[in-house]
Scaffold this motif. Structure first.
Motif, mmCIF file in Angstrom:
data_model
loop_
_atom_site.group_PDB
_atom_site.id
_atom_site.type_symbol
_atom_site.label_atom_id
_atom_site.label_comp_id
_atom_site.label_asym_id
_atom_site.label_seq_id
_atom_site.Cartn_x
_atom_site.Cartn_y
_atom_site.Cartn_z
ATOM 1 N N ALA A 59 0.832 -1.208 0.000
ATOM 2 C CA ALA A 59 0.000 0.000 0.000
ATOM 3 C C ALA A 59 0.862 1.252 0.000
ATOM 4 O O ALA A 59 1.877 1.317 0.662
ATOM 5 N N GLY A 60 0.426 2.223 -0.745
ATOM 6 C CA GLY A 60 1.021 3.553 -0.720
ATOM 7 C C GLY A 60 -0.074 4.541 -0.382
ATOM 8 O O GLY A 60 -1.209 4.154 -0.115
ATOM 9 N N PRO A 61 0.254 5.817 -0.369
ATOM 10 C CA PRO A 61 -0.780 6.814 -0.051
ATOM 11 C C PRO A 61 -1.967 6.697 -1.013
ATOM 12 O O PRO A 61 -1.819 6.900 -2.213
ATOM 13 N N ASN A 62 -3.117 6.299 -0.462
ATOM 14 C CA ASN A 62 -4.297 6.088 -1.274
ATOM 15 C C ASN A 62 -5.454 5.707 -0.351
ATOM 16 O O ASN A 62 -5.260 5.479 0.830
ATOM 17 N N SER A 63 -6.657 5.596 -0.902
ATOM 18 C CA SER A 63 -7.821 5.102 -0.170
ATOM 19 C C SER A 63 -8.124 3.685 -0.638
ATOM 20 O O SER A 63 -7.999 3.378 -1.820
ATOM 21 N N TYR A 64 -8.535 2.838 0.301
ATOM 22 C CA TYR A 64 -8.842 1.449 0.002
ATOM 23 C C TYR A 64 -10.171 1.086 0.653
ATOM 24 O O TYR A 64 -10.429 1.470 1.786
ATOM 25 N N ARG A 65 -10.997 0.338 -0.048
ATOM 26 C CA ARG A 65 -12.235 -0.203 0.520
ATOM 27 C C ARG A 65 -11.984 -1.684 0.782
ATOM 28 O O ARG A 65 -11.624 -2.437 -0.112
ATOM 29 N N ILE A 66 -12.204 -2.094 2.025
ATOM 30 C CA ILE A 66 -11.958 -3.471 2.441
ATOM 31 C C ILE A 66 -13.300 -4.135 2.732
ATOM 32 O O ILE A 66 -14.099 -3.627 3.508
ATOM 33 N N GLN A 67 -13.531 -5.281 2.098
ATOM 34 C CA GLN A 67 -14.761 -6.046 2.290
ATOM 35 C C GLN A 67 -14.517 -7.129 3.342
ATOM 36 O O GLN A 67 -13.480 -7.793 3.308
ATOM 37 N N PHE A 68 -15.449 -7.303 4.270
ATOM 38 C CA PHE A 68 -15.359 -8.397 5.226
ATOM 39 C C PHE A 68 -15.863 -9.666 4.558
ATOM 40 O O PHE A 68 -16.929 -9.677 3.968
ATOM 41 N N ARG A 69 -15.077 -10.749 4.666
ATOM 42 C CA ARG A 69 -15.476 -12.035 4.103
ATOM 43 C C ARG A 69 -15.314 -13.104 5.144
ATOM 44 O O ARG A 69 -14.182 -13.428 5.489
ATOM 45 N N PRO A 70 -16.373 -13.628 5.688
ATOM 46 C CA PRO A 70 -17.761 -13.236 5.467
ATOM 47 C C PRO A 70 -18.069 -11.933 6.200
ATOM 48 O O PRO A 70 -17.353 -11.557 7.126
ATOM 49 N N PRO A 71 -19.159 -11.275 5.830
ATOM 50 C CA PRO A 71 -19.527 -10.047 6.541
ATOM 51 C C PRO A 71 -19.944 -10.361 7.974
ATOM 52 O O PRO A 71 -20.321 -11.484 8.293
ATOM 53 N N PHE A 72 -19.858 -9.352 8.827
ATOM 54 C CA PHE A 72 -20.399 -9.481 10.171
ATOM 55 C C PHE A 72 -21.921 -9.548 10.053
ATOM 56 O O PHE A 72 -22.494 -9.120 9.045
ATOM 57 N N PRO A 73 -22.607 -10.053 11.072
ATOM 58 C CA PRO A 73 -24.078 -10.058 11.024
ATOM 59 C C PRO A 73 -24.620 -8.638 10.827
ATOM 60 O O PRO A 73 -24.029 -7.665 11.307
ATOM 61 N N LEU A 74 -25.720 -8.538 10.132
ATOM 62 C CA LEU A 74 -26.341 -7.248 9.857
ATOM 63 C C LEU A 74 -26.564 -6.484 11.158
ATOM 64 O O LEU A 74 -27.056 -7.041 12.135
ATOM 65 N N GLY A 75 -26.168 -5.231 11.175
ATOM 66 C CA GLY A 75 -26.323 -4.386 12.355
ATOM 67 C C GLY A 75 -25.114 -4.367 13.272
ATOM 68 O O GLY A 75 -25.023 -3.520 14.151
ATOM 69 N N VAL A 76 -24.172 -5.291 13.101
ATOM 70 C CA VAL A 76 -22.958 -5.301 13.923
ATOM 71 C C VAL A 76 -21.956 -4.320 13.325
ATOM 72 O O VAL A 76 -21.574 -4.441 12.165
ATOM 73 N N ILE A 77 -21.561 -3.333 14.102
ATOM 74 C CA ILE A 77 -20.536 -2.375 13.668
ATOM 75 C C ILE A 77 -19.219 -2.809 14.302
ATOM 76 O O ILE A 77 -19.078 -2.778 15.528
ATOM 77 N N PRO A 78 -18.249 -3.230 13.512
ATOM 78 C CA PRO A 78 -17.000 -3.724 14.088
ATOM 79 C C PRO A 78 -16.047 -2.593 14.469
ATOM 80 O O PRO A 78 -16.081 -1.514 13.881
ATOM 81 N N ASN A 79 -15.213 -2.861 15.469
ATOM 82 C CA ASN A 79 -14.055 -2.021 15.739
ATOM 83 C C ASN A 79 -12.967 -2.471 14.771
ATOM 84 O O ASN A 79 -12.752 -3.673 14.591
ATOM 85 N N VAL A 80 -12.287 -1.528 14.145
ATOM 86 C CA VAL A 80 -11.252 -1.846 13.169
ATOM 87 C C VAL A 80 -9.946 -1.213 13.627
ATOM 88 O O VAL A 80 -9.892 -0.004 13.861
ATOM 89 N N PHE A 81 -8.911 -2.036 13.771
ATOM 90 C CA PHE A 81 -7.582 -1.557 14.123
ATOM 91 C C PHE A 81 -6.651 -1.814 12.946
ATOM 92 O O PHE A 81 -6.634 -2.910 12.390
ATOM 93 N N ALA A 82 -5.883 -0.819 12.590
ATOM 94 C CA ALA A 82 -4.910 -0.946 11.508
ATOM 95 C C ALA A 82 -3.576 -0.421 12.017
ATOM 96 O O ALA A 82 -3.524 0.468 12.863
ATOM 97 N N ALA A 83 -2.484 -0.970 11.502
ATOM 98 C CA ALA A 83 -1.151 -0.560 11.936
ATOM 99 C C ALA A 83 -0.195 -0.591 10.759
ATOM 100 O O ALA A 83 -0.474 -1.222 9.734
ATOM 101 N N PHE A 84 0.917 0.095 10.904
ATOM 102 C CA PHE A 84 2.003 -0.020 9.939
ATOM 103 C C PHE A 84 2.890 -1.172 10.386
ATOM 104 O O PHE A 84 3.266 -1.265 11.545
ATOM 105 N N SER A 85 3.233 -2.064 9.469
ATOM 106 C CA SER A 85 4.091 -3.192 9.806
ATOM 107 C C SER A 85 5.345 -3.188 8.944
ATOM 108 O O SER A 85 6.436 -3.119 9.443
ATOM 109 N N GLY A 86 5.204 -3.272 7.646
ATOM 110 C CA GLY A 86 6.345 -3.191 6.749
ATOM 111 C C GLY A 86 6.387 -1.797 6.167
ATOM 112 O O GLY A 86 5.512 -1.421 5.402
ATOM 113 N N ILE A 87 7.370 -1.005 6.556
ATOM 114 C CA ILE A 87 7.428 0.398 6.136
ATOM 115 C C ILE A 87 8.651 0.617 5.252
ATOM 116 O O ILE A 87 9.762 0.269 5.625
ATOM 117 N N ASP A 88 8.426 1.184 4.086
ATOM 118 C CA ASP A 88 9.515 1.615 3.207
ATOM 119 C C ASP A 88 9.239 3.076 2.877
ATOM 120 O O ASP A 88 8.319 3.383 2.118
#
Length: 143
Positions: A59-88
């Motif tokens: 990934a570089g500077p950009n926007s990304y849409r991530i699909q859950f597979r499978p999705p969470f049950p309808l109405g469940v709003i997940p907490n999402v944590f993202a981090a930098f791991s491999g940095i160049d």
């Protein structure tokens, strides 16, 4: 020609995952010196339906849409944590990950820099879990 410049190159990886152990690697590449670092880990049973995990690679500077597979049950709003791991990146390192528009099926993530920073690529691990889990606590530490 020397490969010694001030670019930042750091990566972490978990390998050899067994039921009772795993190996964590932290390091650098491209003739860089890695003095110290830390790794945070979250271990979750593979079949737990309350969690979704994944990785954005290259990934570089950009926007990304991530699909859950499978999705969470309808109405469940997940907490999402993202981090930098491999940095160049260039030597003037400033980066941010911003998660938006999370719903039971997907979320958007913005990978960005500012000022004169250059981010060539990154690996971003993603950990998503149902917000209704009462045994898991979340917090934000800003330094």
């Amino acid at each position: 020609m020397s490969n010694r410049d001030d670019d930042l190159r750091v990566r972490t990886e978990v390998t050899d995952v067994q039921t009772d152990r795993y190996t964590v690697g932290v390091g650098s590449w491209g003739n860089r010196i890695f003095y110290n670092g830390g790794v945070s880990l979250l271990r979750v049973p593979a079949a737990d339906p309350n969690f979704r995990m994944g990785t954005i690679t290259g990934a570089g500077p950009n926007s990304y849409r991530i699909q859950f597979r499978p999705p969470f049950p309808l109405g469940v709003i997940p907490n999402v944590f993202a981090a930098f791991s491999g940095i160049d990146s260039g030597d003037n390192w400033r980066g941010a990950l911003d998660v938006q528009n999370a719903n039971s099926a997907q979320f958007d993530i913005q990978v960005s820099t500012w000022g004169s920073s250059d981010l060539y690529s990154t690996v971003s691990p993603l950990h998503c879990f149902a917000a209704s889990l009462n045994k898991l606590r979340t917090s934000l530490l800003l330094i």
